[in-house]
Motif scaffolding. Structure first.
Motif, PDB file in Angstrom:
ATOM      1  N   THR A   1      64.399-134.218   8.691  1.00 27.54           N
ATOM      2  CA  THR A   1      63.625-134.894   9.736  1.00 27.54           C
ATOM      3  C   THR A   1      62.142-135.040   9.447  1.00 27.54           C
ATOM      4  O   THR A   1      61.555-136.042   9.856  1.00 27.54           O
ATOM      5  N   PRO A   2      61.477-134.099   8.751  1.00 26.56           N
ATOM      6  CA  PRO A   2      60.056-134.337   8.476  1.00 26.56           C
ATOM      7  C   PRO A   2      59.824-135.496   7.520  1.00 26.56           C
ATOM      8  O   PRO A   2      58.720-136.009   7.414  1.00 26.56           O
ATOM      9  N   HIS A   3      60.858-135.906   6.809  1.00 25.19           N
ATOM     10  CA  HIS A   3      60.716-136.901   5.752  1.00 25.19           C
ATOM     11  C   HIS A   3      61.155-138.298   6.181  1.00 25.19           C
ATOM     12  O   HIS A   3      61.133-139.214   5.378  1.00 25.19           O
TER      13      HIS A   3
ATOM     14  N   LEU B   1      56.624-126.722   5.462  1.00 26.87           N
ATOM     15  CA  LEU B   1      55.983-125.512   4.950  1.00 26.87           C
ATOM     16  C   LEU B   1      56.951-124.711   4.090  1.00 26.87           C
ATOM     17  O   LEU B   1      56.595-124.247   2.999  1.00 26.87           O
ATOM     18  N   HIS B   2      58.161-124.565   4.554  1.00 22.46           N
ATOM     19  CA  HIS B   2      59.166-123.838   3.775  1.00 22.46           C
ATOM     20  C   HIS B   2      59.407-124.520   2.432  1.00 22.46           C
ATOM     21  O   HIS B   2      59.447-123.867   1.390  1.00 22.46           O
ATOM     22  N   ASP B   3      59.567-125.829   2.471  1.00 24.49           N
ATOM     23  CA  ASP B   3      59.825-126.577   1.232  1.00 24.49           C
ATOM     24  C   ASP B   3      58.697-126.417   0.221  1.00 24.49           C
ATOM     25  O   ASP B   3      58.947-126.285  -0.975  1.00 24.49           O
TER      26      ASP B   3
ATOM     27  N   LEU C   1      55.068-117.018   9.618  1.00 18.14           N
ATOM     28  CA  LEU C   1      55.688-118.308   9.923  1.00 18.14           C
ATOM     29  C   LEU C   1      57.061-118.429   9.268  1.00 18.14           C
ATOM     30  O   LEU C   1      58.039-118.788   9.935  1.00 18.14           O
ATOM     31  N   LEU C   2      57.159-118.139   7.985  1.00 21.21           N
ATOM     32  CA  LEU C   2      58.413-118.365   7.262  1.00 21.21           C
ATOM     33  C   LEU C   2      59.458-117.289   7.541  1.00 21.21           C
ATOM     34  O   LEU C   2      60.642-117.602   7.701  1.00 21.21           O
TER      35      LEU C   2
ATOM     36  N   PHE D   1      48.866-126.326   7.370  1.00 21.31           N
ATOM     37  CA  PHE D   1      49.460-126.032   6.057  1.00 21.31           C
ATOM     38  C   PHE D   1      50.433-127.142   5.654  1.00 21.31           C
ATOM     39  O   PHE D   1      50.488-127.536   4.491  1.00 21.31           O
ATOM     40  N   ALA D   2      51.225-127.631   6.629  1.00 17.94           N
ATOM     41  CA  ALA D   2      52.188-128.692   6.323  1.00 17.94           C
ATOM     42  C   ALA D   2      51.479-129.995   5.952  1.00 17.94           C
ATOM     43  O   ALA D   2      51.919-130.721   5.056  1.00 17.94           O
TER      44      ALA D   2
END
Length: 192
Positions: A164-166, A107-109, A60-61, A22-23
Motif C-alpha cells: 500500500t505505501p507504493h 520504514l521496515h523496508d 517503532l519496528l 524517517f519514511a
C-alpha cells in the motif's frame, strides 16, 4: 490499527512523527531537531522520552511487530475455533495496519538493517510467530496443499497487503474492499 479514542501521549506523538519523517527522508536524513519541531518540543527535549533516534527506530519496528502478533493472538481467542472467521479477522486486521500505518511499512523496508542486532532478531522472531499464526489458520481451512505452499501464500498475501505505501490509494473504503477481495482470493486459491 488502534481503536483508542483518547489523545496520544507525547511519546506516541514523537513516534508517529519520527515514523513519518524517517519514511519520507530516511533515518539518516532526519535530525532530532526536526522530530522535536514536528511535535512542538526542542530536539534535546526528545531525550526526556528516548535516548536517541536509534531507540525511536527500535521502538517503532519492534513495536509494530509486537502489535501485529498481539492482535493476531487476540483474534485467535475471539474467533473461538472458527477458522474461516479467524482468517477474515486476520486479513481485516492486517489491512487496517497496511492502510493506517503505511510509514511503518516503508520504514521496515528501508531501515530494518539499521537496528541493533538484538532488536533486529526480536523483530524477525515476532514476524515468524505472526506468520506461523496465519499458516496454522490457512492449513486448517486448506489442509491439502503442502505446508510450504501455504507458507508461500501467506508471505505473498503479506506482500500484497504491505504494498500500500507504493501504490496510489483509491480512497480508504474502496482500497480496503479491494485488498480484502485480493487477499481472500489468493488464499482461496489453495482450494484449487
Amino acid at each position: 490499527m488502534s481503536t483508542r479514542t483518547d489523545a496520544p501521549t507525547r511519546r506516541e506523538q514523537i513516534l508517529k512523527e519520527a515514523a513519518r519523517l524517517f519514511a519520507e527522508r530516511g533515518f539518516h536524513g532526519v535530525g532530532v531537531d526536526e522530530i522535536g519541531a514536528a511535535v512542538g518540543i526542542s530536539g534535546p527535549g526528545l531525550y526526556r522520552h528516548f535516548p536517541g533516534k536509534d531507540a525511536m527506530l527500535a521502538e517503532l519496528l519492534v513495536g509494530i511487530s509486537e502489535r501485529l502478533l498481539d492482535g493476531g493472538r487476540r483474534r485467535v481467542q475471539e474467533a473461538a475455533g472458527d477458522p474461516e472467521a479467524l482468517l477474515g479477522s486476520l486479513i481485516d486486521g492486517h489491512i487496517d495496519f497496511a492502510l493506517d500505518d503505511r510509514p511503518l511499512i516503508t520504514l521496515h523496508d528501508r531501515e530494518l538493517d539499521r537496528l541493533r542486532e538484538a532488536d533486529r532478531k526480536r523483530v524477525r522472531q515476532l514476524q515468524r510467530q505472526y506468520v506461523e499464526l496465519w499458516v496454522t489458520v490457512v492449513r486448517e481451512l486448506y489442509p491439502a496443499p503442502p505446508e510450504t505452499e501455504a507458507r508461500a501464500t501467506v508471505h505473498a498475501v503479506f506482500g500484497l497487503l504491505n504494498s500500500t505505501p507504493h501504490i496510489g490509494l483509491l480512497g480508504r473504503t474502496a482500497m480496503e474492499a479491494l485488498l480484502r477481495r485480493l487477499a481472500h482470493g489468493a488464499i482461496g486459491s489453495l482450494a484449487d
